[in-house]
Design a protein around this motif. Sequence first.
Motif, PDB file in Angstrom:
ATOM      1  N   SER A 202       0.818  -1.217   0.000  1.00  0.00           N
ATOM      2  CA  SER A 202       0.000   0.000   0.000  1.00  0.00           C
ATOM      3  C   SER A 202       0.851   1.266   0.000  1.00  0.00           C
ATOM      4  N   ASP A 203       0.633   2.082  -1.013  1.00  0.00           N
ATOM      5  CA  ASP A 203       1.271   3.397  -1.081  1.00  0.00           C
ATOM      6  C   ASP A 203       0.359   4.474  -0.531  1.00  0.00           C
ATOM      7  N   TRP A 204      -0.820   4.093  -0.145  1.00  0.00           N
ATOM      8  CA  TRP A 204      -1.838   5.090   0.172  1.00  0.00           C
ATOM      9  C   TRP A 204      -1.826   5.512   1.628  1.00  0.00           C
ATOM     10  N   PRO A 205      -2.171   6.745   1.946  1.00  0.00           N
ATOM     11  CA  PRO A 205      -2.617   7.772   0.994  1.00  0.00           C
ATOM     12  C   PRO A 205      -1.491   8.636   0.425  1.00  0.00           C
ATOM     13  N   TYR A 206      -0.355   8.715   1.115  1.00  0.00           N
ATOM     14  CA  TYR A 206       0.647   9.711   0.711  1.00  0.00           C
ATOM     15  C   TYR A 206       2.021   9.100   0.462  1.00  0.00           C
ATOM     16  N   GLY A 207       2.052   7.910  -0.093  1.00  0.00           N
ATOM     17  CA  GLY A 207       3.346   7.284  -0.351  1.00  0.00           C
ATOM     18  C   GLY A 207       3.872   6.564   0.882  1.00  0.00           C
TER      19      GLY A 207
END
Lengths: 470, 345
Positions: A202-207
């Motif tokens: 998961s890259d979410w929400p901001y990397g």
Amino acid sequence: MANRDVELIGHLMRRAGFGATREQLGAYVAQGYEATVESLLDQTAEQRMGDDLIRRFHPELSGMMGTLGSGENWLYRMATTTTPLREKVALFWHGIFATGYPKVIHGKALSDQVRMFRHKGMASFRDLLVELSQDPAMIIWLDNQDNHKDAVNENFGRELLELFSMGVGNYTEQDVQECARAFTGWTLGNREYMELRSMRDSDWPYGRIAWHFEFQEDDHDFGEKEFLGQRGPFNGDDIVDIICQQEATARFISRHMYSFFVADEPPVPEWPYTEPQDPAAIDLLVQAYFDSGYDITAMLRALFNSDFFKDEAVWYRKVKSPVELVAGVLRLTGEFDRPRKEILDRYQQSIFMGQFLNNPPSVEGWHQGTDWIDTGSLVERINFASQQLGDATKPGVGAMVERIAHTPSVSPEMLVDACLDQVGAIQVSEDTRRELVDFASVVGSPDDAGHGRIAEVLQMVASTHEFQRA
Amino acid sequence: MTTVQDIPEIKLLEYRMTLGMTTMEGRGFYYPMDVGIADDGRMYVSNRSLENVTRGVRVTMCDIDSEYYGTFAAYGQSPGQFVWPSACTLDSRGRVYVSDEATHRVSVFDREGTLLSTWGEHGAGEGQLDTPSGLAFDAADNLYVADTYNHRVQKFTADGRFLMAFGRQGSGAGEFNLPWGLTVGADGCVYVADWGNDRIQKFTADGAHIASYGSSGRGDGEFRRPSGVAVDANGYIYVADWGNERVQVLDAAGGFVQKLRGEATLSAWAANFLSVNVEEGEARSRANLEPEIDYFVDDPHEESSHIEKYFWSPVSVKLDRDGNLYVTESNRHRIQVYQPARAYA
């Protein structure tokens, strides 16, 4: 034909670095062999393409979210640094403490581990092992986040002894358990959230958020432990101290060092049953290890100044790993005088050849030597090196061609010798030389020193057995 | 004795909100490099993407209310496509201009993203470009382009006809080292983020050097590789102090006013994601997102990689008509919006 001094330093630069241009070799010869060794060991005067410049044009090499960025970033360093030994040593440790993306799924965590190798890899082995034990990527790689006071996970403790320091046959199962107990509570900050994001890619929400080490005191086993014959309420630091005192550790690291920098040893699982090919060399490195208080730089100094390293019998014995080959070619071509999008392609070439940095095939890292070569990888290696060295629009190749064009290479033999000299004072067998001379004779008449002809001979040199080796 | 650290700080700006979220395609941003803001508030965000994720290259259209209007453009070498999209700006007629540092071109689109033209030729000659980055229009719709690897600024008509150039490689007054972002003030002066020289330079519309602000460092009024600059109607200068992972505000004379480190909160899109992905949302709510860390290196870049609310690669600063400042962060795939502080509004 280059003289032996040049060739010897060419050998040093191939092993302690990624090769050198003929001009660089000339400067090293002028200062002398031992002074060159010292300059390689000196990490204080590094010049390379700066992180700011790389990050400006490759934002992904700043954020490091993907699978490739950490490797591209490393290749930039290998191709441009004035302290190549630092990168070579980082590569050495990466092969031993092999940690991979498929389980870590965090490019910056892997890149941070390599950065740690860069900073700690030439100092005290003790400090390196402590850093390694606190390295977030390593914690996830070997499940130490699941190593709890009331539920011990032995994975890291076992590999610390088996793969990272002593080798099998030098400790008991009880030592493994006691070792693991000492590392309980050595975990990742925000473990639950970070582990979940890693598992979900998961890259979410901001990397990605960078990982950090955390010691959870309430999850650490402070009890008495018995480890390698010593007894006490050991923590991980104490365990590393005891490990570093062991003769087996010194021999294990020395053999790795010999295998990486001098001549291939068999794969590690065979070590308990196979004597080192040069026991005296291992003894010398073991001595340097203890005399210096486990200092890696002291061991490297002893190695590079030794007769067994300088011996011509070991020259060209090692097959360049794909990354070493690619970095060496890029240093010759000088292509990356500024950030260029082509860095991705160049890095991917090493993957096609069989070496995906930060993605080793197993916890044992990569097998060295002729294991790098199969029919497919050989074609990739030759195609890559030939294509790059045949492109005279690249500044380094253009400069080599110009220099060769201004030498009196009136015969195919002299043209071949000039090309071999320019790519790093390469010494080739009589068979190889004959093949090259035959080729040089075919591609142009002896008095035709056209640039295209020179580039073609350089291409052929790049495909030789000797150029593909270190 | 007064040092740069002792300068009293005025709170000219205050945090307002965060926009965006990371996505490889569609609604969201992926390594955004800049935002152009239309008079009606529509935002055009140029996304650089990962080198091997070509579908992430696009321009995202949205607004400050997190309305999403779609994307346009794609990775490629054809007209209207990008390889390394960089700056984004609009002319007085609302046409959208995007520079490409790899193809050395500027592409022009209408309000909905339909390609109108592409111009630019690689080289070092008059009117040629080598790695064009920052873009800014003056009141007469002339376009200033940061011609990065030629270490100069060039001025073109809106359709790409060369008008003039100024600057050359160096560190003296009026010289540049890889200039990046630029802007045109209300008075017509041109402000350039002289990236490699750690300063902002101010020029007349004709390229005569007026002043230089800042020097290398991490103190107040000092810069490390500034990447963007904006100037408001009162002459306040807003600088994306990229290498220091912060934004600084200077007064019209270049005096230090305020520094911002970033205060990101959940954007509407981010909140939506976490409300749908419940397990991740709950794990996040239990995490300490501002941990105390013994950093391996003393570097704001490292700090920003760990503390999510801080700016991480604040690459561009842009003002809208209401004086809101939009800070685009390429590594966090979002835009933090600051508004004039109530005391100064």
